[in-house]
Design a protein around this motif. Structure first.
Motif, PDB file in Angstrom:
ATOM      1  N   LYS A  76      35.289  41.013  48.061  1.00  0.00           N
ATOM      2  CA  LYS A  76      36.651  40.481  48.176  1.00  0.00           C
ATOM      3  C   LYS A  76      37.016  39.652  46.949  1.00  0.00           C
ATOM      4  O   LYS A  76      36.195  38.893  46.440  1.00  0.00           O
ATOM      5  CB  LYS A  76      36.754  39.607  49.433  1.00  0.00           C
ATOM      6  CG  LYS A  76      38.074  38.867  49.584  1.00  0.00           C
ATOM      7  CD  LYS A  76      37.984  37.798  50.649  1.00  0.00           C
ATOM      8  CE  LYS A  76      37.340  36.571  50.038  1.00  0.00           C
ATOM      9  NZ  LYS A  76      37.275  35.399  50.893  1.00  0.00           N
ATOM     10  N   ASN A  77      38.254  39.807  46.493  1.00  0.00           N
ATOM     11  CA  ASN A  77      38.789  38.911  45.474  1.00  0.00           C
ATOM     12  C   ASN A  77      40.199  38.494  45.877  1.00  0.00           C
ATOM     13  O   ASN A  77      40.739  38.989  46.867  1.00  0.00           O
ATOM     14  CB  ASN A  77      38.729  39.527  44.065  1.00  0.00           C
ATOM     15  CG  ASN A  77      39.670  40.693  43.882  1.00  0.00           C
ATOM     16  OD1 ASN A  77      40.850  40.627  44.221  1.00  0.00           O
ATOM     17  ND2 ASN A  77      39.160  41.779  43.325  1.00  0.00           N
ATOM     18  N   LYS A  78      40.789  37.579  45.120  1.00  0.00           N
ATOM     19  CA  LYS A  78      42.083  36.997  45.511  1.00  0.00           C
ATOM     20  C   LYS A  78      43.194  38.037  45.607  1.00  0.00           C
ATOM     21  O   LYS A  78      44.140  37.866  46.369  1.00  0.00           O
ATOM     22  CB  LYS A  78      42.467  35.859  44.560  1.00  0.00           C
ATOM     23  CG  LYS A  78      42.730  36.288  43.143  1.00  0.00           C
ATOM     24  CD  LYS A  78      43.091  35.077  42.295  1.00  0.00           C
ATOM     25  CE  LYS A  78      43.643  35.412  40.989  1.00  0.00           C
ATOM     26  NZ  LYS A  78      43.000  35.768  39.874  1.00  0.00           N
ATOM     27  N   ASN A  79      43.083  39.142  44.882  1.00  0.00           N
ATOM     28  CA  ASN A  79      44.109  40.184  44.941  1.00  0.00           C
ATOM     29  C   ASN A  79      44.117  40.935  46.268  1.00  0.00           C
ATOM     30  O   ASN A  79      45.094  41.613  46.586  1.00  0.00           O
ATOM     31  CB  ASN A  79      43.917  41.181  43.794  1.00  0.00           C
ATOM     32  CG  ASN A  79      44.085  40.530  42.442  1.00  0.00           C
ATOM     33  OD1 ASN A  79      44.905  39.633  42.271  1.00  0.00           O
ATOM     34  ND2 ASN A  79      43.285  40.960  41.483  1.00  0.00           N
ATOM     35  N   HIS A  80      43.055  40.824  47.031  1.00  0.00           N
ATOM     36  CA  HIS A  80      42.947  41.525  48.309  1.00  0.00           C
ATOM     37  C   HIS A  80      43.499  40.717  49.484  1.00  0.00           C
ATOM     38  O   HIS A  80      43.724  41.279  50.555  1.00  0.00           O
ATOM     39  CB  HIS A  80      41.478  41.846  48.625  1.00  0.00           C
ATOM     40  CG  HIS A  80      40.803  42.683  47.606  1.00  0.00           C
ATOM     41  ND1 HIS A  80      39.532  42.412  47.147  1.00  0.00           N
ATOM     42  CD2 HIS A  80      41.192  43.804  46.947  1.00  0.00           C
ATOM     43  CE1 HIS A  80      39.168  43.320  46.267  1.00  0.00           C
ATOM     44  NE2 HIS A  80      40.168  44.182  46.121  1.00  0.00           N
ATOM     45  N   THR A  82      46.254  39.213  50.683  1.00  0.00           N
ATOM     46  CA  THR A  82      47.456  39.545  51.450  1.00  0.00           C
ATOM     47  C   THR A  82      47.216  40.751  52.354  1.00  0.00           C
ATOM     48  O   THR A  82      47.578  40.740  53.534  1.00  0.00           O
ATOM     49  CB  THR A  82      48.650  39.812  50.509  1.00  0.00           C
ATOM     50  OG1 THR A  82      48.866  38.635  49.729  1.00  0.00           O
ATOM     51  CG2 THR A  82      49.910  40.136  51.284  1.00  0.00           C
ATOM     52  N   ASP A  83      46.600  41.788  51.817  1.00  0.00           N
ATOM     53  CA  ASP A  83      46.311  42.977  52.617  1.00  0.00           C
ATOM     54  C   ASP A  83      45.286  42.679  53.703  1.00  0.00           C
ATOM     55  O   ASP A  83      45.409  43.170  54.833  1.00  0.00           O
ATOM     56  CB  ASP A  83      45.801  44.114  51.733  1.00  0.00           C
ATOM     57  CG  ASP A  83      46.887  44.713  50.860  1.00  0.00           C
ATOM     58  OD1 ASP A  83      48.040  44.832  51.324  1.00  0.00           O
ATOM     59  OD2 ASP A  83      46.584  45.052  49.703  1.00  0.00           O
TER      60      ASP A  83
END
Length: 143
Positions: free
Chosen positions: A7-11, A13-14
């Motif tokens: 997991k990273n911060k771009n994930h 919201t999804d």
């Protein structure tokens, strides 16, 4: 194409959306009106989260409490069910963790109960939670 990544911060919201929507649908017998998007953040805090990316879209995740070799949350977006994404996520999680690996599953979540049995997990305990009767599953061998 399927990728399993940390997991990273771009994930986020999804992952928040998947966590909310799939829980609301899966646990139809519970009052889920208090569930919110930010539940993902608090429910997976300090856990190791693997994310399934299918054709460049977040399709699901599995969160692991590594110190206890415990699978805490495991959700696949409805749109991506039946694509073997859950199987691949579970395989990756098993490679990271030490045996025995445990997880709890509500008895009324019959699809998940069957999935875990088919993956070699055995019921080692039964209990009662605020959400209903649960089964404690254990995987003793990682083969």
């Amino acid at each position: 194409m399927l990728q399993i990544v940390e997991k990273n911060k771009n994930h986020i919201t999804d992952l928040q959306r998947i966590f909310l929507e799939v829980r609301q649908k899966t646990f139809y017998w519970l009052d889920t009106h208090n569930y919110k998007l930010t539940d993902f953040d608090s429910e997976t805090e300090a856990e190791f989260v693997l994310v399934a990316i299918y054709n460049d879209k977040v399709a699901g995740f599995i969160s692991l409490w590594l110190r206890g070799n415990f699978i805490h949350h495991f959700y696949i977006d409805d749109e991506y069910q039946q694509h073997k994404i859950g199987s691949k996520l579970l395989e990756e999680a098993i490679q990271i963790m030490k045996a025995p690996i445990t997880l709890k599953c509500l008895e009324r979540n019959t699809r998940a109960v069957e999935f875990y049995k088919n993956k070699g997990f055995v019921i080692t305990e039964k209990g009662v939670s605020d959400h209903g009767d649960y089964l404690l599953f254990t995987l003793h061998n990682k083969e």
